[in-house]
Structure formats: C-alpha cells, structure tokens
Design an enzyme around this catalytic site. Structure first.
Site, PDB file in Angstrom:
ATOM      1  N   HIS A 280       0.120  -1.025  -0.280  1.00 24.12           N
ATOM      2  CA  HIS A 280       0.265  -0.012   0.467  1.00 24.12           C
ATOM      3  C   HIS A 280       0.643   1.382   0.171  1.00 24.12           C
ATOM      4  O   HIS A 280       1.895   1.410   0.385  1.00 24.12           O
ATOM      5  CB  HIS A 280      -0.914  -0.266   0.979  1.00 24.12           C
ATOM      6  N   ASP A 292       5.819   0.855   6.906  1.00 23.49           N
ATOM      7  CA  ASP A 292       4.436   0.840   6.448  1.00 23.49           C
ATOM      8  C   ASP A 292       3.903   2.030   6.503  1.00 23.49           C
ATOM      9  O   ASP A 292       3.799   2.710   6.251  1.00 23.49           O
ATOM     10  CB  ASP A 292       3.716   0.522   7.962  1.00 23.49           C
ATOM     11  N   GLU A 326      -5.039   2.060   2.920  1.00 28.09           N
ATOM     12  CA  GLU A 326      -4.687   1.233   3.624  1.00 28.09           C
ATOM     13  C   GLU A 326      -5.078   1.268   4.839  1.00 28.09           C
ATOM     14  O   GLU A 326      -6.026   0.381   5.814  1.00 28.09           O
ATOM     15  CB  GLU A 326      -3.696  -0.315   3.204  1.00 28.09           C
ATOM     16  N   GLU A 327      -4.270   2.133   5.149  1.00 31.02           N
ATOM     17  CA  GLU A 327      -4.550   2.552   6.728  1.00 31.02           C
ATOM     18  C   GLU A 327      -6.152   2.629   7.450  1.00 31.02           C
ATOM     19  O   GLU A 327      -6.104   2.941   8.110  1.00 31.02           O
ATOM     20  CB  GLU A 327      -3.457   3.360   7.157  1.00 31.02           C
ATOM     21  N   ASP A 354       3.169  -6.542   3.097  1.00 26.05           N
ATOM     22  CA  ASP A 354       2.914  -5.326   4.538  1.00 26.05           C
ATOM     23  C   ASP A 354       3.054  -5.999   5.830  1.00 26.05           C
ATOM     24  O   ASP A 354       2.505  -5.651   6.416  1.00 26.05           O
ATOM     25  CB  ASP A 354       1.071  -4.663   4.079  1.00 26.05           C
ATOM     26  N   HIS A 425       3.054   3.027  13.258  1.00 30.69           N
ATOM     27  CA  HIS A 425       2.014   4.003  13.248  1.00 30.69           C
ATOM     28  C   HIS A 425       2.684   4.958  14.593  1.00 30.69           C
ATOM     29  O   HIS A 425       1.657   5.553  15.300  1.00 30.69           O
ATOM     30  CB  HIS A 425       0.941   3.294  13.584  1.00 30.69           C
TER      31      HIS A 425
END
Lengths: 468, 468
Positions: A280, A292, A326-327, A354, A425
């Site tokens: 992503h 990420d 995606e997130e 991912d 994140h």
C-alpha cells in the site's frame, strides 16, 4: 456416440509433449528463479525506492495533499522501471486531519503525557475533558464492566502487546484500539485512551484506525505511549482517583479521491491471467512511512522490475498494485476487488507485502489442498533465499484478504516481524529502521514468487479454505 | 638534646598496636563491605526511590514549580530513611521555559521535523525563520568556514555521536551543542540546528544546555532527531538548496531559588571529616528524569541509608548531596563548593553518580599517587560486586568535578553507558529504561565505597593530578 480414435491419439501425443516441455520448463523456471534471486540480492533498487519515497514524499495520509504527491511519485517511478503498462484507478477515501493531541495527569501527580489521536476519532470540546480514569486490563474486561464503573469517566485500556516473530501479539490487543470507543461509549464513558498497540518502550504513541458504530455515541479516542501507560498504572497503585486532562482536535472533512496505482509486465502466452503482488502506498502521517509500507512498495516494485528485465516475459501477466488508503480500512483493496470483479476469476494468485522489511522466512498458500504439494514443489527454489515451505492457511495480506472470498488463491510471504510493532504507526517509522540486506532478500523472494506463479501450470482452484 | 627512650618505646608499642588494630579493622571493613553488598543486592529500595521520584514528581526542570516539588520530595524521602541530619541549602538558578518548538522542510520536499529547543536558547521571531540550511560535519568544520557560506542561513551541524561503553562519544560531539550557536552567530547565521547528541535512531530530539557569549549575537538553537538529520542529509544530496522553517518560543525569565538537599550519617570518630556521595535532583523537562538522574538520586540515597542501618556509624560522616540545577551548568555543584569552601579540606573524598543505571564495572580515583595502591587494596572487596580496580585519573562526576581544584580527592564509579545516550535528555528518559538489578548493583557499590572511604586510614592528599 461415435468417435474417431485420431483426436485421442493427438491428445496423448500432446500430453506427452507437454509433459516433456514441463520438465524442460521446470528446469528453466528454477534457473530463472535463481537468477532473479541473485539479481535482487545484488541490487540496491529496493532500498533506493524506499529512500526516494520517504525522502521525496514522506508522510502520505490517504486523502491528504501528500497522498496525491505520492500517487504522482509512484506513477513516475513505475514508468521509469520498464513496466509494460502503468495506470491508476480512482478510490474514494475519507479525509481525516489529526490536529493537536494533548493530555496530562491533573492529579494526584501532575505530569504531561505523550499521546496521539486514533485515526477517525472525533475531537474533544475545545477546553478538553477533565475526568477520572477507569482502568481495564483489556477490551474484554471493559465489556464485562458495570456501566456504573464507567459512566462519566475516561476509559483506560491497559493491555500490553506481547512480542512475537509472527507479530501475532497485535491481533491480541488491537481490538481495544478499533472497537474500544464503541464499548466505552455504550457504558457512558466520556472518552477512551489506550496503551499503545506496540511492543516498544519508546515514549511514542501508536496511532491506527478506530471505528464508531451507528447508534452509539462517538467519543474521542487516543493512544498513549507504553511508558505513559506504565506511569498511570503506577499512579493508580498509589491513588485510585487519577484525573486526566485530554484535548484532541482532529477533524473529519468528508471525502477525497485517491488512487490505486498499477503497473504490469504483460504475460507472453496468458496475458489475461494475473499474478498480483501488492503493497500500500498510503501511510500514517507521523513517520515517513518507511516500514509501513514504503518497504512493501519497494519490494513489489523491484520484483516487477526484475521480471520486466528478463529476456522473455513469463506466461501470465505480473501486476503490481500499490493500494490507496489501506490504513483507513483496506479501502484501496476493497475498491480493487470491486472494480476488478469481472476478472477476479483470471487472478491466478495474489500476495501483499505489508509487514515491514524483516527477512522472509516462510511461504504460506491458500490454494486447493490437492494443489498444495505441487505448488510447494514448484516454489522449492525459493528455499535457497531462506524461504521455507509453510502451511495452506495464508491470508495473503490486508488488501488481498478479501480475494479468497471471491475464489482467488493467495499466498503470504511471512516476514520476521519481531520489531515491526516497535515502530508501527509512530513517528519512528523512518528509513533507518530498514536493513538494506533484508529488504533485498524480500525483493528476491517476491521476484521469484511472482515469476514462478506466472509460469505455473498447476491449477490452484477451488480453494479448500476460503479464508484463514 | 637529651631524650628519654620511653616515648620511643611507647611510640613503637602504639604503632604496633595500631598496626594490629588496622589488621582487625581491615577485616571488619571487608566484612561490613560484603554485608552492605548483600543487603543492597537484596533490596528493592533504590528502584522504589526512582519509581517514587519519576511517578510522584516526574520532570523537574531547575527553576520550575516541579523543581520545588522535587526538593520537598527529597527532604521527605531522606527524612524517612534513617539519616542523622537532613537539610537544604539555597541555590540561585536561572528560569528557562521551553515553549514550543516546530520545524519543517519547506523545499525541495515539504516534510515536518522532530526538534527540541536547546536549553537557554532564545526564541525565533513569532512568525519563525525561513532560510536555507548550510551543513557542516562538525563544530570544527563550522569554525573553518568562510562567513559568506553562513551569512543569512541556518547552520546545520550534522555530527554523529558514536556509541561507546564509556560514553566518550558524547564528548566528541557535545561542543556543537554547547558552543555551536556562538560559532554560527559569529559568521552571521540566523539560527543553528544540530543533529542530536545521541546514539539512538529514535525520532526524538535530545535537548541539553547551550551557551551564548558576551558580544556575540544570541541566535535560536535547536536539536533534531537522528532520523530527521538523516532525512535532511539525503535531501541535500538531491538538492543543495534546502529551505527550513524554524519556530521556537522559549523564554528566559530571570532567576529563582532552588536547593541542594543534603543528608548525613554522622561519623563516629571523625564527624567533621566528610565522604561525599552525590547525584543531581533536577532533570530536563521532557522525560521523567529516570536515568538522568533519578537513578543517581536512588543509588546514593540507598547507599547512605544502608550505612545508617549498620550497627555502628563509620568513622567519618557520609554526606549525601542531591544537587540542584546540574543540567543548567553544574550550578548546584559550584554553589556547594563555594558554600562549603571552609570545610573542603575536611572532604576526604567525593563521587557523583550521574550516568544512568548501567552496571558499575570499574573504580577510578584521583588521589595522591603514593596513596593509589593502598586505596585500591582498601577497596578490593568491591571486586566481588563486579567492580574492577581502575586508574588514578577520575573526574568524579559533574557536580564534584571542581573539587580537585580545591585539593579534594575524587573517585569515579564507572558505569556501562552503552545505551545511556540513546535516552539522555529526551522524552524517552523514563523508568522502564532502568534495570532494577543493575541499579541495585550500583547502590551496593556506592554503599561499599562510601563505607570504606569513611573508615579509611590512608592519607589521599595531596592530589598528584588536580583534574583529569
């Protein structure tokens, strides 16, 4: 019904021929697989790509201005790398702006906290919320609580995420992030703060998406760093009456257009059959989106590029999909499944990268049980790159996880995720967390995988288990 | 001149007796040292103290409201722990408030940065500063630059702090933090930003004190995290014209009163002779001051307490000094040296714990060369606690580093500082960074050291080398 023996003879003859060809082809496939491995391991391309994305674009929250800069970056990058086709497909994405997040303990011991808003959260009133904390060990414990314990308070879910190579600790605790606000609001809480879903001891809070539910009040939701959660737990041991001040100013601003960016190496003999390798393109907004999922973007892009540089195109089309948003809830993945439903029966297999850039140690499939041994034999050359043969219960990765419901086989190239949830994140998701050698090993594995799938003569359908 | 043989006989007899007593005393000393080690290793007191300080007080910047809360905490804690005397001495400290620190790359690739103001820095104009960056590998490189390279720009010192067990990497790079603003302003820079003086790869900037110089313009000074410095370096490789936006709003608000907090175990036979073990009570404002220097406070307080619990007071007074405002320039240490100048000749030896909570691996002294072998023999029992005998070039620690200039012997109980500069002066300086076992080993070593020094019959003066 009368039949001539001639077609049967022809069939036998051609079957035999195909059998011979298969043996020759099998050798060729393994040779090419070995070459792809070597090229990938010698190349700095994957690292160059993730460096380029993190330095020249950086944070790229879906729906933001930076998200569109990332889309343009992806088109330019893919166009420069020898793919036969590069195109994009519009995806409608929500627009959420983080704003400011502040929290502090007011009493018994005044201290500032390090927090972050969870994605999608509403804000607090402008003056913030001051209320006592009520602590729960987990989402499950919150669900069992009497509403009188929770009413008018700020729920604190203090669930520690354990560290595993597979990353399975995340699945143990992430429910508190995604569904905690609903459970807390149902019992009358004013807000919810959670111990970060992260395995680190850094003073950084881990963001990530949270949900509301129709008919349940939307309350503000934030995560605090693990050391801050420790701090509150130690205060609660001294005094059960801990007062928190919480101020969040995020905004939900409707919808915007983002894009799945797609590139293909067109198949030589079965161009309409597709081997999908994805990652992503969007990222959270606090780091530079290196692990990420800049790593995944680099891995699958490099794999596709290496296949495009072979003297001959493989049989099937290799399609690299860089998913949008995606997130924010697998939005690009769901959009892709819908937009391509007419050709999902032509998707031979799909896999998404991912999970950072740790070494790939195992290849799992979700294919017909009757095909499992054959597809493992077909991918045996990947073992030279450190990839052991795994099980037949793959999910395939977030953005392809819905494809098995449409009958599409998937594979999971399992990465060592021991430290993935240390950085996931957070502002700490930066380029320095990527080991160039491990990244190259990933690119090698995806190149081998995609090539071998594009050449495979094994029927992978129907799926024995539709999803993991 | 006629002399009676009697005094000589008496002298010989008493010398012999003292010799015998010394042997007995030496055995006793080693026994007590071993007992102190065992008690310290079995006790959770040191960890309980640093937990109490970080949870109940937390950040305690000298001159702030929290600093006075820390002083009150220290008096209460010391009063509860069996010391014979607890008192405080006023120290005048500057008041600096951090305010807000924001920075971002404006072009060629817009990205936010993680920065922090350096302690003592002036602010930027309210609208911030937008200017090109000029990068230097080190303070030395900046000093060699032509003013035309620097004029009207923001200086960026990009000096990587190397990791060493001894922490000596810090001394290689810290000059850029403390004196960079002067060197940059002398060449006409608008501001200075430095790569953090830290060995980590976390997205956290390391604060720390900086200086201005009379007659040189005061320009704003900030540090950025190591990943942010990497990011800028990679942008500069793509485009030498990198424009930074910098906004700092710190304030210098005059002076306030803080305190050195002091506790004593009164010596039994030489109460006016002092063995000083110290640490500093103040901390930077972004973490909770666990390793810097809650650990030191816990270590020396526990050591003093354990000595107070012995059946007999040692010969000399053991004085625990919790210094004020070390971070702002050894202000408590300098104040102590001045306030106690009348009794510095009675200070047998001094040592400060201010390097986190890593295991102590070596004991260094700064004593008369003629006394070095004897004092090493006298402290041999510390080897059972993992403390090897070291050299005679100790500095003693920041707040006692000025004492050798007054003739006071010092010792350094050298800690493993491999990861100290990962967390130093960042929000990450929190309780979870302390290993309770290593902390207890430190408390054991300080208890043994202080006791053995209080009992020593060795003349440590005059110092052979006044300072390291």
């Amino acid at each position: 019904m009368k039949s001539s023996p001639l077609p049967l003879l022809f069939t036998l003859f051609f079957t035999g021929l195909v059998g011979c060809q298969s043996t020759t082809t099998a050798d060729t496939n393994q040779n090419v697989s070995a070459q792809l491995q070597q090229k990938a391991l010698e190349s700095s391309l994957a690292y160059d790509i993730v460096e380029s994305l993190t330095v020249e674009v950086g944070p790229r929250l879906a729906g933001s201005e930076k998200d569109l800069i990332a889309v343009q970056w992806a088109e330019n990058k893919l166009n420069s790398l020898g793919f036969d086709k590069v195109y994009k497909e519009a995806v409608k994405v929500p627009v959420w702006q983080r704003g400011e997040a502040k929290a502090s303990i007011v009493s018994p011991f005044a201290q500032p906290l390090v927090i972050t808003a969870l994605g999608g959260s509403v804000g607090t009133p402008e003056e913030g919320i001051n209320a006592p904390i009520v602590r729960f060990e987990s989402l499950e414990a919150l669900k069992l609580a009497e509403p009188s314990q929770v009413l008018g308070k700020i729920v604190f879910i203090d669930h520690i995420t354990p560290r595993f190579k597979t990353g399975k600790g995340y699945s143990i605790t992430v429910g508190g992030r995604s569904r905690g606000a609903i459970a807390a609001a149902e019992k009358g809480a004013l807000a919810i703060v959670i111990r970060s879903i992260g395995t680190d001891h850094d003073r950084m809070a881990h963001t990530g998406m949270m949900r509301y539910q129709e008919g349940v009040e939307k309350i503000p939701a934030a995560a605090m760093s693990n050391p801050d959660a420790d701090l509150i737990a130690l205060m609660l041991k001294r005094d059960p009456n801990v007062i928190l001040h919480l101020k969040l100013t995020p905004k939900n601003l409707g919808y915007a257009t983002s894009y799945n960016v797609i590139a293909e190496v067109t198949g030589s003999s079965k161009p309409d059959e597709i081997v999908l390798i994805g990652a992503h393109l969007d990222s959270w907004d606090e780091g530079t989106g290196a692990i990420d999922d800049g790593a995944g973007v680099a891995i699958v892009t490099t794999a596709g590029h290496l296949i495009s540089q072979l003297p001959q195109r493989p049989a099937r089309t290799v399609r690299v999909v860089l998913y949008a948003a995606e997130e924010l809830g697998l939005i690009g993945g769901k959009s892709y499944a819908k937009a391509h439903q007419h050709e999902l029966d032509k998707h031979y297999i799909a896999a998404e990268s991912d999970f950072g850039a740790g070494y790939i140690y195992q290849l799992d499939f979700n294919v017909a049980d009757s095909a499992f041994a054959a597809i493992q034999a077909h991918t045996a050359s990947m073992q030279a790159n450190g990839v052991a043969m795994g099980n037949n219960q793959a999910s395939g990765g977030p953005d392809v996880s819905m494809l098995p419901n449409h009958g599409v086989p998937v594979a999971s190239l399992r990465q060592d995720g021991t430290d993935y949830f240390d950085y996931h994140h957070t502002p700490n998701d930066t380029l320095d967390k990527i080991d160039p050698k491990a990244l190259a090993q990933n690119a090698a594995a995806y190149a081998q995988f995609a090539y071998l799938m594009a050449q495979s003569e094994i029927e992978l359908r129907p799926l024995t288990s539709k999803t993991k």
